[in-house]
Design an enzyme around this catalytic site. Structure first.
Site, short mmCIF file in Angstrom:
data_model
loop_
_atom_site.label_atom_id
_atom_site.label_comp_id
_atom_site.label_asym_id
_atom_site.label_seq_id
_atom_site.Cartn_x
_atom_site.Cartn_y
_atom_site.Cartn_z
N ASP A 315 10.05 44.38 -10.27
CA ASP A 315 10.28 45.27 -11.42
C ASP A 315 11.67 45.03 -12.00
O ASP A 315 12.49 45.94 -12.06
CB ASP A 315 10.10 46.72 -10.93
CG ASP A 315 10.05 47.72 -12.06
OD1 ASP A 315 10.03 47.30 -13.23
OD2 ASP A 315 10.03 48.93 -11.76
N ARG A 316 11.93 43.81 -12.43
CA ARG A 316 13.28 43.41 -12.87
C ARG A 316 13.61 43.95 -14.26
O ARG A 316 14.75 44.03 -14.64
CB ARG A 316 13.39 41.88 -12.83
CG ARG A 316 14.69 41.29 -13.33
CD ARG A 316 15.88 41.77 -12.52
NE ARG A 316 17.13 41.23 -13.02
CZ ARG A 316 17.73 41.65 -14.12
NH1 ARG A 316 17.20 42.61 -14.85
NH2 ARG A 316 18.87 41.11 -14.49
N LYS A 317 12.60 44.30 -15.01
CA LYS A 317 12.79 44.79 -16.39
C LYS A 317 13.77 43.90 -17.15
O LYS A 317 14.81 44.35 -17.64
CB LYS A 317 13.24 46.25 -16.42
CG LYS A 317 12.21 47.20 -15.83
CD LYS A 317 12.54 48.65 -16.13
CE LYS A 317 11.56 49.61 -15.51
NZ LYS A 317 11.68 49.70 -14.04
N PHE A 318 13.40 42.63 -17.27
CA PHE A 318 14.24 41.68 -18.01
C PHE A 318 14.46 42.19 -19.44
O PHE A 318 13.53 42.73 -20.04
CB PHE A 318 13.55 40.31 -18.06
CG PHE A 318 13.43 39.66 -16.71
CD1 PHE A 318 14.50 38.98 -16.16
CD2 PHE A 318 12.24 39.75 -15.99
CE1 PHE A 318 14.39 38.38 -14.91
CE2 PHE A 318 12.13 39.15 -14.75
CZ PHE A 318 13.21 38.47 -14.20
#
Ligand code: S5P
Length: 490
Positions: A315-318
């Site tokens: 869940d890095r939410k780039f």
């Protein structure tokens, strides 16, 4: 090589699909049953090459039909620029019909130079009932202008041609809906089930000129309403291979539970995963909260994912420019692209963020992205336009094999049955935390918010018996999904 006529039609149809000029899914219509297909040809003004081809084909079509006229008039608004191009190419003067008469000055409804008795050809983008064409025709006729022919880009085949013919106008179309479906199916862009669902809708949803349905009591339903479809059926519609795999995995494992393991120590994470592994379809990580990260940890995680048959989502939410995102995904300490099947990504930077991710993966064909279209926390700054634009990005032809799904909180955001809705903020015993997180129950997440997969974090990880808690969430979420697809209500 010069493309022949049918090649040009095919290429135009595929291009229209790629730029989202039409979509398949579940769309609210003025009359009765929701439609499995939706046209929005307004988007073509952003694609001059498409405008060029459309006007060229219209002109060619008119010349072939030997349709002569003194003027050309587009039905406002989408057809106006198309009519302009045809007018210029054919050196035929144009007329414009105002939607409302000006309340000052001349009060003219029809702009342009004409005389009573002149003939005028109508151009329209999409015809459903034909009522928009008829409104324009009526205003022209009131000025003594003779209208006998109309040409449309797409005939939805829902009775429009018949309705306008009853008013003395021949309707010509560049494409019928059936022809478009044939071209797309032939090119492998849509499934047979899509073609069948649209055919069923068209046959049950014939519309009269006044906009009412021919058979108002019809009980037909839109077979492409994802909220009513099984995960097995939806796997056929997924354009992203990982989404296809995930749909199948969910159906086999009877789980639509994603657990967020937001814990700081690798030992605790692995211990937890061994207990919850049998119950989940996706394990979601925040790798940057792990204090003792090492490569062995991700190897162990991947081994557990294989053993228990779940996918790993980081869940890095780039949310940066493509170049930065490419490095964050493929390089650095975590080398996320090497072990995560799925990642989350903000749509904020636009298309570049997805290009960056593709670039950061060795082979992106076995990777997928969940785009954030909404968030669960109170006070977040996302608005309706942002959500809508995010969906446009997700559906874009150049990305749709990479987008597995959408992170959102509402049932109407995802219309395409091939995309998976992931909804975080789910807990049985709490409605919020002290840092703006908001929770709904498993039932509400699935049945009211439209989640396909619900994300549960602390609801499980804070439980004294994580295996039992995971099982409880899994059962509640799965039975909510079963009841959603089986229930009769809309
Ligand atoms: O809108 C969002 C999007 C996400 S991915 N709201 C969220 O809460 N999340 C994530 O879901 C969040 O980062 C966390 O990992 C999980 C929710 O955890 P919980 O403990 O509140 O259930």
């Amino acid at each position: 090589m010069v493309a022949n006529a049918s090649e040009k039609f095919t290429n135009l149809a595929l291009k229209l699909f790629d730029i989202n000029a039409f979509k398949f899914g579940d769309f609210k219509m003025k009359v009765g049953i929701n439609s499995p297909v939706y046209f929005d040809l307004r988007v073509i003004i952003s694609h001059p090459d498409v405008m060029n081809t459309v006007s060229e084909l219209l002109l060619q079509f008119l010349n072939d039909k030997k349709t002569s006229c003194d003027h050309i008039c587009g039905v406002p608004y989408t057809a106006l620029p198309i009519a302009t191009l045809v007018s210029v190419r054919d050196s035929k003067p144009m007329l414009i019909r105002r939607k409302e008469a000006k309340d000052y000055g001349t009060k003219k409804l029809i702009e342009g130079k004409y005389q009573s008795g002149d003939t005028c050809l109508i151009i329209e983008d999409v015809v459903t009932s034909g009522s928009s064409i008829l409104e324009t025709v009526n205003d022209l006729r009131r000025e003594g202008i003779v209208v006998t022919d109309a040409i449309v880009l797409v005939d939805r085949e829902q009775g429009g041609a018949k309705n306008i013919e009853q008013n003395g106008i021949r309707m010509h179309s560049l494409f019928t809906l059936s022809q478009l479906l044939d071209i797309l199916q032939e090119a492998g862009k849509i499934e047979e089930s899509t073609v069948k669902a649209v055919a069923k809708y068209i046959s049950t949803c014939q519309i009269k000129a006044d906009g009412s349905m021919v058979q108002p009591s019809s009980k037909a339903v839109n077979e492409l309403n994802r909220l009513k479809m099984s995960f097995e059926a939806r796997s056929n519609h997924a354009r992203c291979p990982v989404a296809k795999r995930l749909f199948q995995l969910m159906a086999v494992k009877k789980s639509n539970l994603c657990i967020a393991v937001d814990l700081p120590k690798v030992g605790a994470i692995l211990d937890l995963v061994m207990k919850i592994g049998p119950h989940i379809c996706v394990l979601k990580t925040h790798i940057d909260v792990v204090e003792d990260f090492n490569e062995n940890f991700v190897h162990s995680l991947v081994a557990l994912a294989e053993k228990y048959n779940f996918l790993i989502m980081e869940d890095r939410k780039f949310a940066d420019i493509g170049n930065t995102v490419s490095m964050q995904y493929g390089h650095g300490l975590y080398k996320i692209s090497q072990w995560a099947d799925l990642v989350t990504c903000h749509s904020l930077p636009g298309k570049g963020v997805l290009d960056g991710l593709k670039n950061g993966a060795v082979d992106y064909s076995n990777k997928g992205v969940f785009l954030l279209a909404e968030m669960s926390c109170r006070g977040n700054l996302i608005n309706e336009k942002y959500t809508k634009d995010t969906m446009e990005l997700a559906m874009d032809g150049s990305n749709n094999d990479f987008i597995a799904g959408i992170v959102c909180q509402n049932p109407h955001v995802v219309t395409n049955p091939g995309l998976i809705q992931l909804t975080p903020g789910v807990q049985i015993s709490n409605t919020s935390d002290e840092l703006s997180q908001q929770y709904s129950s498993p039932q509400s997440a699935i049945k009211e918010k439209g989640a396909d997969i619900a994300v549960v974090g602390r609801g499980v990880t804070n439980s004294p018996n994580v295996a039992a808690a995971a099982e409880e969430y899994r059962d509640q979420l799965w039975s909510a999904y079963c009841s959603r697809i089986e229930s009769e209500d809309e």
